[in-house]
Design a protein around this motif. Structure first.
Motif, PDB file in Angstrom:
ATOM      1  N   SER A 150       0.862  -1.176   0.000  1.00 15.76           N
ATOM      2  CA  SER A 150       0.000   0.000   0.000  1.00 15.76           C
ATOM      3  C   SER A 150       0.896   1.222   0.000  1.00 15.76           C
ATOM      4  O   SER A 150       2.092   1.124   0.294  1.00 15.76           O
ATOM      5  CB  SER A 150      -0.919   0.004   1.227  1.00 15.76           C
ATOM      6  N   ASN A 170      -1.451   8.386  -1.954  1.00 15.63           N
ATOM      7  CA  ASN A 170      -1.914   7.003  -2.084  1.00 15.63           C
ATOM      8  C   ASN A 170      -2.155   6.716  -3.562  1.00 15.63           C
ATOM      9  O   ASN A 170      -3.204   7.034  -4.110  1.00 15.63           O
ATOM     10  CB  ASN A 170      -3.196   6.796  -1.282  1.00 15.63           C
ATOM     11  N   ASN A 214      -5.166   4.410  -5.020  1.00 17.06           N
ATOM     12  CA  ASN A 214      -6.540   4.904  -5.123  1.00 17.06           C
ATOM     13  C   ASN A 214      -6.757   5.893  -6.259  1.00 17.06           C
ATOM     14  O   ASN A 214      -7.857   6.419  -6.401  1.00 17.06           O
ATOM     15  CB  ASN A 214      -6.965   5.560  -3.803  1.00 17.06           C
TER      16      ASN A 214
END
Length: 939
Positions: A678, A683, A686
């Motif tokens: 992740s 991020n 996403n």
């Protein structure tokens, strides 16, 4: 001042708290699930803090049967058994309630709602405002008393809700709260297995009561009710009578409201500290108890303190053997720097550093740690370095604020850092390697990251050094806030702290991490996860370090213009909505939006409301309405553009590194239980790709200069290939071997036609079932997802299971394996432990079964791309390429490629991706590659 009594329905709140965190459970270092304890405590404390009750009690059910069970043997018979973790939480919750000095009230033969109803009316008669704290709808009948209310605490992001008689009547569509028991008698209650009249639902029951007022009147007039409904009422007469009795809350229970017993008193802080410490509620403990909890947490073992942290009696440090024996018998952190023998040396001169290097060069394993000025490794400066190669011994080298002096120290240490035979041990080593890389320092030897060792041993839960130290060593390290008075590692100015204190803190980190390595290392073999640790996770650290160091260039000018474009388009959508609505309103307000759509425009007569009483206006709701309502399409368009603008377009320029002007995302390697990476700040996982406007954001990511271009390489349908390979299903394996489009091949099998006859719609449905079936999607879910009937969805799934029977066998055998062994694993041996796989509660067990099926698939895909990254990184170094690997997003890798190296780089990437993890049953692995002047063009 008005006296306020709050009566809590314990089990209703405990169930709610447990299930609120079911997808991301809170697991302690000893493997305890604390969902219910955590959620209940939060609810209780927030209620006390916000509502300021003068009196309070918590009411429990008992195991003894009640009159309802005698009257109706099937009462609550359909309830599934409570999850084991939930039942185990009750003693803890009762301890917490006692710690708050709140009475627990229960009585055999009666349920909690009977006790609450009786106490509520007694207190209301005594002049109290009474709030019954529960999500249970049945309590509405008690609001016949004007000073009694239902209090629904906040839940899953919703606000608290206080219901009076008027609001209850509106919710049920009845005239009087007395009719709550009538409506329950007519419609029944599936939760408590109260039958009601078969075929009569809430709306029909409300309609009958509008005409006949009471259940008794409805039954008396059954012959006057026409058609099938009249027949249902006549047949269900006895069932309705018993149902009303079952639903009626008893208000004459032999309990007495004595106000002095229910008055809020001073908390028993010692009891709360004990239970919060045991449950590892560090943050919550501090939030509730403040410095009292902090003082207890930081007080050294062997030092007795009062509740305010003041030392009242000192004890001599325990002998080393006793301390070690205590650590071996449990997880309580009873050791610390004050009662444990240690030798921590300060190396603050070149002579001392050189002497240390001479000894260190003789070691094969050295643990090290950096102290810095910032939690962002790309912005940090060194404050010092600590080393350890023997338990309880460590060395600390301070690094001055003068960077030239620090570089001189690092130059002395370079002889040590460049030794290939030394294995470097650390906790979250990527951070330390990245800090050193900014000083042009690299460690040549192998790595051993204790955080990653724990990750493969126990992929769920937290793994900070403090927690691991408590669990495996029984030792509580010095906390950073003790040095600088703030939370979070390396926040504040450590250079202002006295050097001896920094030495102890830093050297202890290296010492403890070395001991953690010794504790965790045997577990790798015991759990049989050595392969995934040594071949996947550990080697990836240096790869991610280099990627994070490089960062990626962002086209700020493009984002600035794109922001203006999105703003213009969002305003147009907004104007379209206002025109269709006939009135301007706050589009960002769910309340106002719901009123416009469902009251003013009445676009859905069956519109549902949330628990707060507002209309549901989430994306899932609006998507179903968009096809036939242009205003809804405009609302969705407005939402998409405003979110893109705020979350990405305007946020990305704020993340540019001050030294490089590039964006340096940080990869979290030990978070996702499946093994997936992740990222944050930003991020990248996403960044939206499903819509044209979302994909445009990728245009902002560009090469570093005109001599470079971006290369994007993406695995092709990798999860489905893994499904085919590990299931061995012959039809799916054959489709991939022949290079067919898997969704077309699936559609042909499911619909019994030739590949060339498959329509676009059939392929779309096959794609839905391909991805849905392996994630436990039901016919209901597939129907909802594809917009088809449930019967059609069931037929598609049945045909799929028939044609691809190997998939069904895989799912069944995997669940059986998990039930027998307690875990599932990837092709590389990455394990996921499923502690609830044999739970008697089918909701909890079903969640574990879905994880059993998904984890080997997702985890193998994660292992594959990680191994590809390791291979590609090594191959690029071997070829001495100047191109750089920059990003990893899902199944995709992005490179900043020197144009003159493309001919070498492109085949190198594809070959190593395909060969990273060969799949069984000869299922081929395929990857696709694109080149472009921005990420979107390359993808």
């Amino acid at each position: 001042m008005t006296k306020k009594l709050f009566l809590l329905d314990a089990m209703a709140l405990i169930y709610r708290a447990y299930y609120a965190l079911i997808r991301s459970p809170r697991i302690t270092t000893t493997g305890r699930n604390t969902n219910a304890q955590f959620g209940f405590t939060n609810t209780l404390f927030d209620l006390i803090n916000k509502e300021k009750p003068t009196h309070l009690a918590v009411c429990f059910d008992t195991h003894a049967p009640t009159e309802r069970h005698t009257d109706f043997s099937d009462y609550k018979a359909n309830r599934q058994e409570a999850p084991e973790d939930l039942l185990a939480s009750i003693p803890d919750i009762q301890r917490i309630i006692r710690g708050f000095n709140i009475p627990c009230v229960e009585l055999d033969g009666y349920e909690a709602d009977d006790v609450i109803g009786t106490l509520a009316w007694q207190a209301a008669d005594a002049g109290y405002e009474v709030y019954m704290v529960t999500p249970d709808k049945d309590y509405g009948q008690l609001l016949i008393h004007p000073h009694v209310y239902i209090y629904r605490p906040p839940y899953m992001g919703s606000k608290e809700e206080i219901l009076d008689a008027k609001k209850v009547c509106e919710k049920w569509d009845i005239a009087r709260v007395e009719q709550v028991v009538d409506i329950l008698g007519l419609m029944g209650d599936a939760v408590d297995n109260i039958p009601g009249i078969a075929g009569v639902g809430e709306k029909t029951a409300a309609k009958l009561l509008k005409e006949y007022d009471t259940l008794e009147n409805v039954l008396e007039n059954a012959d006057n009710i026409k058609g099938a409904l009249g027949e249902k009422v006549r047949k269900g007469k006895e069932s309705a009578i018993i149902s009303k009795k079952l639903a009626t809350i008893i208000t004459n229970v032999p309990v007495q409201f004595h106000e002095e017993n229910f008055m809020l008193k001073e908390w028993n802080s010692k009891e709360l500290i004990d239970v919060f410490t045991e449950l590892e509620f560090k943050t919550l403990g501090k939030r509730i108890l403040g410095e009292t909890f902090n003082a207890f947490q930081s007080a050294p073992a062997g030092v007795q303190t009062d509740l305010f942290g003041n030392v009242v009696e000192s004890a001599a440090p325990a002998p080393k053997a006793e301390v070690e024996e205590a650590a071996a018998t449990g997880f309580q952190a009873d050791k610390n720097i004050n009662n444990t023998l240690h030798s921590y040396s300060l190396l603050d001169t070149p002579e001392k550093i050189k002497e240390f290097i001479t000894v260190a060069l003789q070691q094969t394993e050295i643990c090290f740690d950096t102290e810095t000025t910032n939690i962002d490794a790309n912005e940090a400066q060194l404050v010092g370095l600590s080393f350890s190669f023997s338990p309880h011994e460590a060395y600390y080298i301070p690094c001055p604020a003068n960077q030239q002096q620090t570089k001189a120290i690092l130059a002395l240490l370079n002889e040590l850092f460049s030794q290939p035979q030394i294995t470097w041990i650390g906790q979250n080593l990527k951070y330390d390697l990245l800090v050193l890389k900014w000083y042009n320092v690299e460690l040549k030897g192998a790595l051993y990251d204790t955080m990653l060792a724990h990750y493969v041993v126990e992929p769920e839960g937290r793994r900070s050094m403090d927690l691991l130290s408590a669990q495996y060593l029984g030792y509580e390290p010095v906390h950073i806030e003790e040095l600088i008075g703030k939370k979070g590692k390396n926040q504040g100015n450590m250079r202002d702290v006295e050097i001896e204190r920094v030495k102890d803190y830093a050297a202890e980190d290296a010492d403890i991490t070395l001991q953690l390595k010794q504790a965790l290392h045997p577990l790798l073999k015991e759990k049989d996860v050595e392969k995934v640790f040594y071949e996947v996770e550990n080697p990836l650290v240096k790869v991610l370090t280099d990627m994070e160091f490089e960062g990626i260039t962002v086209d700020v000018d493009f984002l600035r213009e794109y922001s203006k474009e999105l703003e213009r388009e969002a305003k147009q959508f907004e104007q379209n909505v206002f025109t269709a609505a006939g009135v301007p309103f706050n589009l960002s307000s769910p309340k106002q939006l719901g009123e416009i759509l469902f009251e003013r425009l009445k676009i859905d007569p069956k519109a549902k409301k949330t628990k707060t009483g507002q209309y549901a206006t989430g994306e899932d709701v609006l998507l179903k309405l968009a096809a036939n309502n242009p205003i809804v399409s405009d609302i969705l368009g407005y939402r998409e553009l405003t979110k893109l603008r705020s979350t990405y377009v305007e946020a990305l320029p704020q993340l540019l590194n001050s030294k490089t002007g590039r964006v340096h995302t940080s990869y979290a390697q030990a978070v996702a239980v499946t093994g997936r990476l992740s990222s944050n700040n930003p991020n990248l996982q996403n960044i939206p790709i499903r819509t044209d406007r979302g994909r445009e954001i990728r245009k902002a990511f560009i090469p570093r200069d005109e001599k470079h271009t971006l290369v994007s390489a993406d695995y092709s349908q990798i999860e489905l290939r893994i499904v085919a390979a590990i299931s061995g299903d012959p039809n799916m394996c054959e489709a991939f071997k022949l290079g067919k489009d898997i969704h077309t091949a699936t559609a042909a099998k499911v619909f019994g036609i030739k590949d060339e006859e498959v329509t676009k719609e059939q392929r779309y449905r096959a794609k839905g079932v391909n991805f849905g079936i392996i994630y436990g999607q039901s016919a209901f879910g597939l129907a909802d997802n594809l917009g088809i009937s449930r019967s059609e969805a069931k037929e598609i799934i049945d045909n799929y299971k028939k044609e691809f029977s190997g998939i069904t066998r895989y799912m069944d055998s995997t669940i059986n394996f998990a039930k027998e062994n307690g875990y599932v694993q990837t092709l590389m041996g990455r394990k996921r432990w499923l502690r609830d796989i044999n739970s008697s509660n089918f909701t909890v067990r079903g969640f574990a079964e879905r994880n059993a099926i998904n984890s080997p698939i997702q985890g193998t895909a994660a292992d594959m791309i990680k191994m590809a990254m390791i291979r590609i990184h090594a191959a690029m170094q071997k070829e001495k390429l100047r191109s750089k690997m920059l990003l990893q997003v899902h199944d995709e890798l992005v490179f900043d490629a020197l144009i003159e190296e493309l001919d070498v780089l492109k085949p190198l990437i594809l070959e190593n991706m395909k060969a990273a993890l060969p799949l069984p049953n000869e299922v081929p692995v395929e990857a696709e590659l694109g080149v472009g002047q921005n990420w979107l063009e390359a993808h």
